[in-house]
Every structure is written in C-alpha cells, then in structure tokens.
Design an enzyme around this catalytic site. Structure first.
Site, mmCIF file in Angstrom:
data_model
loop_
_atom_site.group_PDB
_atom_site.id
_atom_site.type_symbol
_atom_site.label_atom_id
_atom_site.label_comp_id
_atom_site.label_asym_id
_atom_site.label_seq_id
_atom_site.Cartn_x
_atom_site.Cartn_y
_atom_site.Cartn_z
ATOM 1 N N GLU A 15 0.865 -1.184 0.000
ATOM 2 C CA GLU A 15 0.000 0.000 0.000
ATOM 3 C C GLU A 15 0.897 1.229 0.000
ATOM 4 O O GLU A 15 1.794 1.341 0.854
ATOM 5 C CB GLU A 15 -0.906 0.006 1.229
ATOM 6 C CG GLU A 15 -1.851 1.194 1.256
ATOM 7 C CD GLU A 15 -2.728 1.241 2.498
ATOM 8 O OE1 GLU A 15 -3.463 2.237 2.663
ATOM 9 O OE2 GLU A 15 -2.657 0.293 3.305
ATOM 10 N N ARG A 235 5.844 -13.174 9.592
ATOM 11 C CA ARG A 235 6.403 -11.869 9.252
ATOM 12 C C ARG A 235 7.778 -11.719 9.886
ATOM 13 O O ARG A 235 8.147 -12.456 10.812
ATOM 14 C CB ARG A 235 5.490 -10.738 9.718
ATOM 15 C CG ARG A 235 5.285 -10.667 11.218
ATOM 16 C CD ARG A 235 4.578 -9.385 11.606
ATOM 17 N NE ARG A 235 5.455 -8.233 11.437
ATOM 18 C CZ ARG A 235 5.030 -6.983 11.308
ATOM 19 N NH1 ARG A 235 3.744 -6.719 11.299
ATOM 20 N NH2 ARG A 235 5.884 -5.987 11.174
ATOM 21 N N LYS A 245 4.739 0.044 9.659
ATOM 22 C CA LYS A 245 4.659 1.265 8.867
ATOM 23 C C LYS A 245 3.900 2.363 9.613
ATOM 24 O O LYS A 245 4.222 3.542 9.512
ATOM 25 C CB LYS A 245 3.999 0.979 7.527
ATOM 26 C CG LYS A 245 4.289 2.033 6.463
ATOM 27 C CD LYS A 245 3.524 1.757 5.186
ATOM 28 C CE LYS A 245 4.041 0.558 4.468
ATOM 29 N NZ LYS A 245 3.351 0.355 3.164
#
Length: 411
Positions: A15, A235, A245
C-alpha cells in the site's frame, strides 16, 4: 496453473502509504523469488484504496526501491485501475442479496459486533440497496452516513466474517484516479478480487492475514470467480527496532527522526543511506528462510551479512606514509614479489591476474625493523597491499610465503 498455462504468477502488493522497510524486503524475496525460481511472473501491484494516506511520493519510492533491491516486476498495476470493475462486482453482490447499505457509525458497528447482533439495515430489499448505493456513488451522502457491507455471517467465530465493509465514502482526491470517485472499496473487498482479476496462482502473505482467508474465499465463491492458492508465512521481526509502517510513520511525522531515510530506521531507504547493499539484505532474507513459526531475529544476523558482503567486495589499499627508496642494492635487501604466490592469491579470490598491478620498486619505512640490518632469510607476508587493485578484491590473503636468500641484482 492450468489457467495460466503452467506459469507461476505471484504479486507484491504494497500500500503506498509510506516507505518500505526490511520486512517488505522479505516479502519481495518471497514473491519475486518464487516467481523467478519457477520461471513465472510477479506483479508489482499498488493496493491504493485509501486516498487519505497515499501519496505519489510513496508510489515513486516503492518503484525505485524494488529496482534497487534487484527485482524486476512483470507488470506494474494499481488497484485503482480496477475501480470500475470492482464497482460492477459490488452491484452484482447486491443483486444476489449478499451486500447491503448500512448507516451505523463505527462505534455502533463495534457495539453490535460485540453483542453478536445484526445491523438494523441488514434485511433491506435489493432495489433499495441498489438505489442508495447509486446515491452514494453520486455524492448524495456525507462521509460516514452510509457504507456498503457484505452480508456474511455475523454469528461466525471469525471476526472477519462479521459483515465486513465493502465500500465507504471519502471525499478525497485519489493520487491515480483523481476526483472521479467518492466511494472507495475496502482492502477486504479489493485484495482477493484483484488477485482473481490478475490470475494470481499463489497469493502469499504474512500470518496476520491468515484469519482473513475465510472472507477472502467467501467473496470469490459468492461471485463465482477464479480462486488463487493462499499461503501465509511468518512476518519478519528483528530485535531492538520497529517494523510497523504505522509506527514508523508516527516517528517521521512527529519529527522524532530525520525523515523516512534516517539511518537509524530499518527502512530500506535508511539502510541504503547507511551504506548497506541490497545483496546483504537479500542474503539475510535467504538465511532466515520462510516458516510459519513466529520468531524474532537477532539484529546481529543482519549485521553479519552486511559485514560479509563488504568484506568480500570492498577494495583495500596500504600506504607507506614516509617511504625511503632503497638505492644501494649491493648493501641492502630488495624484496621481490613472488609471482607464484600472487597467482595463488588471485586464484583464491577469483581475480584475474591481469587485474593486479605489481610494483617492483622496493621501499622501506624508516621505522622498519629491517632497516640497516643485514638479513639472510626474510619472512614476507604476501597480501593485497602489495598490489594496486583495479577491481573490488576480497579479504586479505592469509598465506605467508618465505623469501629465502638475498638477491644479488646488478641492474
């Protein structure tokens, strides 16, 4: 694979709401790496469904950093390019009775979900839902006054099945679509449909999205579209640092650090500014591997690969600050580089012999323990300082060669 004629097709779908960090490097390694390993294709797809947080700056950065990491996308696509098609899917969902317009606020939705209650507008007629959704599209409702929700299973144990939001109103200009739209699809609605549109064979994501697999396949089943294989992996977490983020964005916007490329951050821009090579990052991702086990990687593992790459690629030189040239060769020793030793060094470090410039002049430092002292046997350590590198050489050669006797050179 039959649909793609045997080709593995993956996607890297960031994104564009911030700069990429080292966790995204692992995602790139998985997505691009799998496609490369099996001779397939990998899309770079921007999941740009939230115009409030997205900027052209982030889009440009992501394309640049993907190239810097050594990956080449098969195609660069945007979720916003499919907005017309996604809007048609939303209308199709309403027509089959699997979506409805809801007027609850965010707080009311959370309250009803906690109590296990359905929305008061869940049983609206199809025609009424189509009309209100069209009014939303025309901008006749304010932000928050109406949303389109999928009619899933509000009693399901999985919270992601509690009638997730499909569309919401946002009067914000989109960096790619401009002001064409005032309703934007949610991630849960967009992601799986974009995978189906692009014929993705393997949808790879991290474990926090595992609970969304049910809603992912629910929507594809209801619309009777192509369904990719979904697989999750753990992750990347590294000790003593922040890899979120959202948190990184707060550090930057609150001026705790000097921008996204601050060398103290593990953003890829910050690592590049620090001098870390992409080869080091990819080697680190290769070593930690792909697993479903949650873990925290020690920071020193990353540092190890940074050092290893620099050790193998950095040129090295050595200088005598106050050289004294040996002029009387009859009373002093002249050292000659053993060419056979140099050949062995070059072979050991995979360097062409032609890349080594050998100096046959002999210099002694005034502080040298050999100065003014007759020697019959000398231990000479043959190392890279004896050559002038024209390419990037490896580490010092540890071989020690013995130079026996004294040369009685007469010319």
């Amino acid at each position: 694979l039959k649909r793609t004629e045997g080709k593995v097709v993956t996607r890297f779908p960031p994104e564009p709401n911030g700069y990429l960090h080292i966790g995204h490097a692992k995602a790139m390694f998985v997505d691009f790496g799998m496609a490369k390993q099996y001779g397939g294709h990998c899309y770079l797809r921007f999941d740009d469904t939230n115009p409030e947080a997205e900027k052209q700056e982030y889009i440009d950065h992501i394309q640049e950093i993907v190239a810097w990491m050594g990956w080449t996308p098969w195609k660069i696509t945007y979720a916003s390019k499919y907005f017309d098609l996604l809007h048609n899917y939303a209308i199709q969902l309403i027509k089959v009775g699997k979506a409805y317009v809801c007027h609850q606020s965010k707080a009311e939705i959370e309250e009803y979900r906690e109590k296990g209650l359905p929305s008061p507008w869940r049983e609206r007629s199809v025609q009424e839902n189509l009309k209100i959704f069209d009014d939303m599209r025309k901008g006749l409702y304010k932000e928050g006054e109406a949303i389109l929700r999928m009619k899933m299973d509000y009693k399901n144990e999985n919270p992601n099945m509690w009638d997730s939001v499909a569309y919401r109103i946002k009067y914000v200009e989109h960096p790619m679509a401009g002001d064409k739209w005032c309703i934007y699809p949610s991630y849960d609605f967009t992601h799986c449909l974009c995978d189906a549109i692009e014929d993705i064979t393997h949808s790879l994501c991290t474990l926090e999205f595992e609970s969304r697999r049910a809603s992912y396949y629910w929507l594809l089943d209801v619309l009777d579209t192509y369904k990719p294989v979904v697989w999750e992996y753990s992750r990347l977490n590294i000790t003593n640092t922040v890899l979120s983020k959202r948190k990184l964005n707060k550090l930057v916007t609150d001026n705790h650090v000097h921008g996204w490329d601050d060398p103290r951050l593990l953003t890829l821009a910050g690592l590049r500014r620090r001098g870390v090579a992409p080869e080091s990052i990819n080697a680190f991702c290769r070593e930690i591997g792909i697993t479903r086990n949650a873990n925290v990687i020690p920071y020193h593992k990353l540092e190890h690969h940074v050092r290893a790459y620099l050790d193998a690629s950095s040129p090295r030189t050595l200088a005598v600050l106050r050289p004294l040239r040996v002029s009387d060769i009859r009373r002093n020793i002249i050292f000659m580089v053993l060419l056979c030793g140099l050949e062995l060094w070059a072979l050991h470090h995979k360097v062409s012999r032609g890349n080594c410039c050998v100096c046959f002049l002999c210099f002694l430092s005034p502080a040298s323990h050999l100065a003014g002292r007759p020697v019959g046997k000398v231990n000479l350590s043959l190392a890279q300082p004896l050559t002038r590198p024209r390419t990037s050489f490896g580490p010092y050669c540890s071989m020690e060669h013995q130079c026996a006797g004294v040369l009685d050179a007469r010319s």
